[in-house]
Scaffold this motif. Structure first.
Motif, PDB file in Angstrom:
ATOM      1  N   MET A   1       0.856  -1.197   0.000  1.00 34.34           N
ATOM      2  CA  MET A   1       0.000   0.000   0.000  1.00 34.34           C
ATOM      3  C   MET A   1       0.888   1.240   0.000  1.00 34.34           C
ATOM      4  O   MET A   1       1.884   1.310   0.674  1.00 34.34           O
ATOM      5  N   SER A   2       0.490   2.224  -0.773  1.00 32.71           N
ATOM      6  CA  SER A   2       1.226   3.481  -0.770  1.00 32.71           C
ATOM      7  C   SER A   2       0.780   4.309   0.431  1.00 32.71           C
ATOM      8  O   SER A   2      -0.185   3.992   1.105  1.00 32.71           O
ATOM      9  N   ASP A   3       1.496   5.390   0.671  1.00 38.35           N
ATOM     10  CA  ASP A   3       1.185   6.279   1.802  1.00 38.35           C
ATOM     11  C   ASP A   3      -0.276   6.700   1.806  1.00 38.35           C
ATOM     12  O   ASP A   3      -0.891   6.867   2.846  1.00 38.35           O
ATOM     13  N   ASP A   4      -0.780   6.924   0.596  1.00 33.89           N
ATOM     14  CA  ASP A   4      -2.129   7.465   0.529  1.00 33.89           C
ATOM     15  C   ASP A   4      -3.147   6.354   0.391  1.00 33.89           C
ATOM     16  O   ASP A   4      -4.337   6.617   0.249  1.00 33.89           O
ATOM     17  N   LYS A   6      -3.517   3.831  -1.980  1.00 42.26           N
ATOM     18  CA  LYS A   6      -4.005   3.279  -3.249  1.00 42.26           C
ATOM     19  C   LYS A   6      -3.389   1.901  -3.437  1.00 42.26           C
ATOM     20  O   LYS A   6      -2.178   1.766  -3.544  1.00 42.26           O
ATOM     21  N   MET A   8      -2.829  -1.165  -5.726  1.00 44.22           N
ATOM     22  CA  MET A   8      -2.913  -1.645  -7.095  1.00 44.22           C
ATOM     23  C   MET A   8      -2.532  -3.117  -7.125  1.00 44.22           C
ATOM     24  O   MET A   8      -1.648  -3.536  -6.385  1.00 44.22           O
ATOM     25  N   GLU A  11      -0.069  -7.223 -12.579  1.00 45.08           N
ATOM     26  CA  GLU A  11      -0.711  -8.025 -13.611  1.00 45.08           C
ATOM     27  C   GLU A  11      -0.752  -9.508 -13.259  1.00 45.08           C
ATOM     28  O   GLU A  11      -1.752 -10.184 -13.475  1.00 45.08           O
ATOM     29  N   TYR A  78      -8.821  -1.192 -18.417  1.00 51.69           N
ATOM     30  CA  TYR A  78      -9.081  -0.381 -17.216  1.00 51.69           C
ATOM     31  C   TYR A  78      -8.916  -1.162 -15.919  1.00 51.69           C
ATOM     32  O   TYR A  78      -8.999  -0.587 -14.832  1.00 51.69           O
ATOM     33  N   ARG A  79      -8.695  -2.455 -15.996  1.00 50.42           N
ATOM     34  CA  ARG A  79      -8.557  -3.281 -14.806  1.00 50.42           C
ATOM     35  C   ARG A  79      -7.106  -3.698 -14.611  1.00 50.42           C
ATOM     36  O   ARG A  79      -6.360  -3.673 -15.581  1.00 50.42           O
ATOM     37  N   PRO A  80      -6.667  -4.176 -13.432  1.00 50.04           N
ATOM     38  CA  PRO A  80      -7.414  -4.147 -12.180  1.00 50.04           C
ATOM     39  C   PRO A  80      -7.722  -2.708 -11.776  1.00 50.04           C
ATOM     40  O   PRO A  80      -6.914  -1.812 -12.004  1.00 50.04           O
TER      41      PRO A  80
ATOM     42  N   SER B   2       2.002  -5.789 -19.965  1.00 46.49           N
ATOM     43  CA  SER B   2       0.982  -6.819 -20.078  1.00 46.49           C
ATOM     44  C   SER B   2       0.736  -7.104 -21.554  1.00 46.49           C
ATOM     45  O   SER B   2       1.218  -6.401 -22.432  1.00 46.49           O
ATOM     46  N   LYS B   6      -0.436  -2.337 -21.410  1.00 47.98           N
ATOM     47  CA  LYS B   6      -0.590  -1.286 -20.407  1.00 47.98           C
ATOM     48  C   LYS B   6       0.612  -1.327 -19.481  1.00 47.98           C
ATOM     49  O   LYS B   6       0.832  -2.313 -18.787  1.00 47.98           O
ATOM     50  N   GLU B  11       4.910   1.880  -7.241  1.00 43.75           N
ATOM     51  CA  GLU B  11       5.071   3.058  -6.398  1.00 43.75           C
ATOM     52  C   GLU B  11       6.535   3.417  -6.180  1.00 43.75           C
ATOM     53  O   GLU B  11       6.908   4.590  -6.205  1.00 43.75           O
ATOM     54  N   GLN B  73       1.746  12.944  -2.486  1.00 44.52           N
ATOM     55  CA  GLN B  73       0.626  12.178  -1.936  1.00 44.52           C
ATOM     56  C   GLN B  73      -0.665  12.463  -2.712  1.00 44.52           C
ATOM     57  O   GLN B  73      -1.426  11.548  -3.021  1.00 44.52           O
ATOM     58  N   ARG B  76      -0.758  10.870  -6.090  1.00 39.15           N
ATOM     59  CA  ARG B  76      -1.026   9.418  -6.087  1.00 39.15           C
ATOM     60  C   ARG B  76      -2.513   9.080  -6.181  1.00 39.15           C
ATOM     61  O   ARG B  76      -2.869   7.919  -6.357  1.00 39.15           O
TER      62      ARG B  76
END
Lengths: 457, 457
Positions: A1-4, A6, A8, A11, A78-80, B2, B6, B11, B73, B76
């Motif tokens: 996890m990033s600081d904020d 998000k 992701m 793949e 557009y995924r994930p 991928s 994409k 991070e 931040q 992100r």
């Protein structure tokens, strides 16, 4: 996890299969009935409308269904989708709760609907069908199917769009046409059911139930026999495709070592809600996970909170299959709230079954509260959500404030099903103080329920 | 990368600094002049409008500038943005070229503009300024600054919006208001320059040059002395912040072992183009990289292709700094093409210098060709781009077709600066066959150029 916050998925961690909850339900879903005979619908009746592979998925007893490579490739546009921690919202609320949202607004059509429009177009094309007919209310589903038609290529899309939305949201039909679809306001003069209604009122505003009838009628009666019907919610195979949302979320939460205590989603037909919660609900049914699951609907169309569990028609003209579900009656016309995607009289049979057995809970909110929540979300997290999604935001905030009152460090996660870029007129009304609450009178609901085809409550 | 191409940055690979090309230019940019004296502007003249840190950045000789943690931040929320291979577009064109696009439409405001609105709001807040005034044409910049104001919190945003856009694009101003900004159509009765124009025509359609004048006048004359001005393009510090785009792209191309042969971006003031190409142009100037760089503008406003390199005013009322740049004359009024963001008479001094020394090339396209390209892109890649971005799409396709004719496996990359969700009326006109080409007559350009303050060509 990033600081904020998000999260992701890389793949290699992208889920390769959809999660089927049918074999794990506490009680099997009763078969669809034919609207003519009220006997179980025959496979042939369904084959007029859908390709064989989707019919198989509708009744599958497999635990997982592999996602075809071509579909996975288009998903990757557009995924994930990101799972995001709403730090600034938490701060604004002063809550010890941690709030996450799964951002499905990132698809080119702006909502989760592409998760099923792409496989639906794919399976139809596999079986040689190159023309799909559908209906749309607010326009999210029509846009997503138009997008899928363009991405698959060599696929014609025809959309019956509820006339009042067609007139109020001109940008949505332009978007569909830019992707190559043809769009007609419903009721139209192109079907018998449409002409009958136009005869009573040449400016008939239409409804989702009417538009479904027109699309089904066109497919069933068209001379060329070259078309199939596509539905954007309610059915099992639609919710199945949407489970890509929850399958990703499961992995994202595992990655950061976090366990959601409450899952929240808005419910119209049930597709974004189902897609988000089904993988978690399955674990709950298997006793592997303890999680509250909360379905949020508008007070103006309180299907799960005030409807009854019964067989009912899915469309106005009684042409499509009859299903057992929570319903307010097939001729129930909800008030004109901005969350057009939640104005459906019935609900997914699958979600209805989960509700019947208390695997999920339901709550209804007023329009004004919902927009107030959406504005706070926009001003803290940046995203202006669709009016439908705003219902989930409202409940997530309510849960976070409850946690604050009890000083509990709950983990709350909601599905951000779509953005509101095409719904600015609704925000304009809200900012101008013109929005109203619409609570449907209980006696009108009771009245509509008297007209059910079979009452088995 | 991928299967579908994409390319996401993890991070830990996210760039932590902006790239400053000023110390590497073949010729230094001449100082801004005061519009009153035509002598170099004093720091005090700039301090009325901007915080000290942005003025420092405007003239910095550092190779890189560290991005503050708080800005990183907020970046992100939507960054790093994806670099995507346009496989389906390549296939539709039958080209051996590989086409990539850097997708900046993923920010909540829908374009690259947030890359600079966030740091601008941040530095102002750091210096105690809690009120920012700006102008907007099509609305991308006004939206992005409104978003930044909301995200930073405790920051008031006032936007002068060109009246014709304010009327034609009501959704854009609602979006800004949803984020808490106040928006007034320009010319307005709130400034002397606005009132003077309203006196000549109470329904004056306005222009970007006029709206800039009003914003600058308000900041400079307001009694409270509590506000700063913010500009969304043209200036060095704006392009500096945008280099986050190119810095990410450099890393993404390195990740997949690919080297772009041609970089393409649309140019109005030059901010998305500059942000995308500057990190590559610096390497080109240092002899480390061989790459063609192509700026694309509308035939209706052909600043780089038909303007001259000279000192000119940046705004209609001659209130802001005078800069040396390619210009069509400060009173040049381009035809009403839909790409409102490209209707600026001048250009970034930095981009102008790169053009003067042939580090970049420029080309102009007609409106119809540009929308035809955008439609093909929407139907193959799914994204409906902004009319501004459509110019870059057109050139990318042209380059790919040239490569096909020569059977060359060129790598073409363009900046997808924003989506077109708020520009559907333009697509409607295109689909209905109502769009026209607007080529500005050469004699009108020559005429406007006669009114330059100092001609030094």
């Amino acid at each position: 996890m990033s600081d904020d916050g998000k999260v992701m998925l890389s793949e290699k961690d992208q889920p390769q299969r959809w999660c089927n909850i049918l074999p794990f339900l506490p009680e099997p879903i009763k078969p669809y009935l034919s609207p003519q005979t009220m006997k179980p619908a025959t496979p042939d009746e369904l084959r007029v409308l859908f390709p064989m592979e989707l019919i198989k998925q509708e009744f599958s007893s497999e635990e997982y269904i592999e996602i075809p490579d071509d579909v996975l490739q288009l998903y990757r546009i557009y995924r994930p989708s990101p799972l995001v921690r709403a730090h600034r919202l938490e701060k604004a609320l002063g809550t010890p709760a941690r709030i996450y949202y799964k951002n499905e607004s990132v698809s080119p059509a702006g909502s989760h609907k592409a998760n099923t429009s792409i496989p639906q177009a794919y399976y139809n094309k596999q079986e040689g069908v190159k023309r799909l007919v559908t209906e749309t209310g607010a326009g999210q589903w029509g846009s997503a199917l138009s997008l899928a038609g363009a991405l698959l290529g060599d696929m014609e899309i025809k959309v019956y769009m509820v006339r009042v939305s067609y007139q109020q949201k001109p940008y949505r039909s332009i978007l569909m046409r830019t992707w190559g679809a043809s769009v007609v306001p419903s009721p139209s003069d192109q079907t018998q059911s449409g002409r009958a209604l136009l005869a009573t009122d040449p400016n008939h505003p239409g409804s989702l139930g009417i538009a479904i009838s027109e699309a089904v009628e066109e497919v069933a009666t068209r001379k060329e026999r070259d078309s199939h019907y596509a539905l954007g919610s309610v059915l099992n195979h639609v919710l199945l495709h949407q489970t890509i949302i929850g399958e990703e979320a499961l992995k994202q939460f595992a990655l950061i070592g976090e366990k959601p205590d409450v899952l929240v989603g808005c419910v119209g037909g049930g597709s974004n809600f189902g897609g988000f919660v089904i993988p978690f609900a399955k674990e709950k049914l298997l006793g592997r996970r303890d999680v509250r699951i909360l379905a949020v609907e508008p007070a103006a169309c309180p299907t799960l909170t005030k409807g009854i569990f019964a067989f009912d028609y899915g469309d106005e003209a009684k042409l499509g299959p009859v299903a057992e579900m929570y319903t307010l009656g097939h001729d129930f016309i909800p008030s004109g709230i901005h969350a057009g995607g939640l104005r459906y009289h019935g609900d997914s049979p699958l979600i209805s079954m989960l509700k019947k057995h208390n695997v999920i809970e339901a709550v209804a909110h007023n329009q004004l509260d919902v927009f107030e929540a959406a504005q706070l979300f926009a001003r803290t997290e940046g995203i202006v959500v669709a009016p439908e999604t705003a219902h989930a935001v409202k409940s997530a905030i309510e849960e976070a404030l409850k946690a604050k009152a009890r000083n509990e460090r709950k983990v709350i996660a909601f599905c951000l099903s779509g953005h509101g870029n095409f719904d600015m007129a609704a925000y304009d009304d809200y900012l101008a103080g013109k929005l109203e609450n619409h609570v449907h009178p209980e006696e009108k609901i009771a009245e509509a329920l008297h007209r059910l085809p079979i009452v088995n409550a």
